[in-house]
Design an enzyme around this catalytic site. Structure first.
Site, mmCIF file in Angstrom:
data_model
loop_
_atom_site.group_PDB
_atom_site.id
_atom_site.type_symbol
_atom_site.label_atom_id
_atom_site.label_comp_id
_atom_site.label_asym_id
_atom_site.label_seq_id
_atom_site.Cartn_x
_atom_site.Cartn_y
_atom_site.Cartn_z
ATOM 1 N N PHE A 1 -5.543 28.426 -32.587
ATOM 2 C CA PHE A 1 -5.342 26.993 -32.376
ATOM 3 C C PHE A 1 -4.821 26.290 -33.634
ATOM 4 O O PHE A 1 -5.114 25.130 -33.881
ATOM 5 C CB PHE A 1 -6.645 26.330 -31.888
ATOM 6 N N ARG A 2 -4.049 27.030 -34.436
ATOM 7 C CA ARG A 2 -3.448 26.518 -35.663
ATOM 8 C C ARG A 2 -4.489 26.101 -36.714
ATOM 9 O O ARG A 2 -4.195 25.319 -37.615
ATOM 10 C CB ARG A 2 -2.468 25.375 -35.380
ATOM 11 N N LEU A 3 -5.674 26.630 -36.588
ATOM 12 C CA LEU A 3 -6.705 26.398 -37.610
ATOM 13 C C LEU A 3 -6.618 27.555 -38.606
ATOM 14 O O LEU A 3 -7.481 28.432 -38.650
ATOM 15 C CB LEU A 3 -8.088 26.291 -36.957
#
Length: 201
Positions: free
Chosen positions: A177-179
């Site tokens: 999740f682009r974390l």
């Protein structure tokens, strides 16, 4: 830092880079040591191009080029550079910024002599970055330098290495999740103690 483990673990950023390169050797199709090298010209206009990183030393990164090229002129003027290595297969990247110095001695000779004969002769033939009226002109020059320098050419005086001595190295790895995970090693001057901080993705 408690959560800097796994692929980010270690007290030496150069050792981490070497480990990541070793892993990339097994997964990248072409040139796992390719870096996007960034420089600036005398007016401050940025430039970028792909080159091959040839050595990760104990405290620096080394690549080689023609000293008459545009990149060399920009490196000599600014005495600073940055690069990024990105491995799609590993979903990781390394960003580096630092000071630049020439590697124009025995180490450059040794690397030049390790190259294929055609690559060594090509270094003599190419007036890198200068205008060229056609490939036939380049190949004619290759034939000329082959006749001049024979099967064991010495390193051209206009060809050698640059060493980037970093003040900043950032390791990045893809997260769900682009974390993403980012750890930045930074210091004010080469030789200072590294400070390591986790960065927001």
């Amino acid at each position: 830092m408690a959560d800097r483990d796994g692929k980010f673990a270690g007290d030496d950023p150069f050792a981490i880079v070497r480990q990541w390169l070793t892993e990339a050797d097994a997964s990248e199709i072409n040139d796992p040591n390719a870096i996007a090298l960034s420089t600036v010209d005398a007016s401050g206009m940025p430039n970028a191009r792909m080159v091959l990183l040839k050595d990760v030393e104990a405290a620096a990164f080394v690549f080689y080029t023609n000293y008459t090229s545009q990149k060399a002129a920009e490196l000599d003027h600014a005495q600073k550079a940055a690069f990024v290595m990105h491995w799609k297969s590993l979903r990781r990247q390394v960003r580096v910024r630092g000071h630049v110095e020439k590697e124009d001695g025995p180490q450059a000779d040794a690397y030049y002599n390790s190259r294929s004969l055609k690559s060594r002769l090509g270094a003599w033939a190419s007036d890198q970055s200068a205008p060229l009226d056609g490939r036939a002109t380049l190949m004619a020059k290759v034939a000329k330098v082959t006749a001049q320098h024979g099967p064991n050419p010495k390193r051209p005086p206009f060809w050698g290495g640059y060493r980037i001595i970093p003040t900043e190295i950032e390791f990045w790895a893809d997260g769900a999740f682009r974390l993403h995970d980012r750890f930045r090693w930074s210091r004010a001057n080469p030789g200072d103690v590294w400070q390591v901080t986790r960065r927001n993705p």
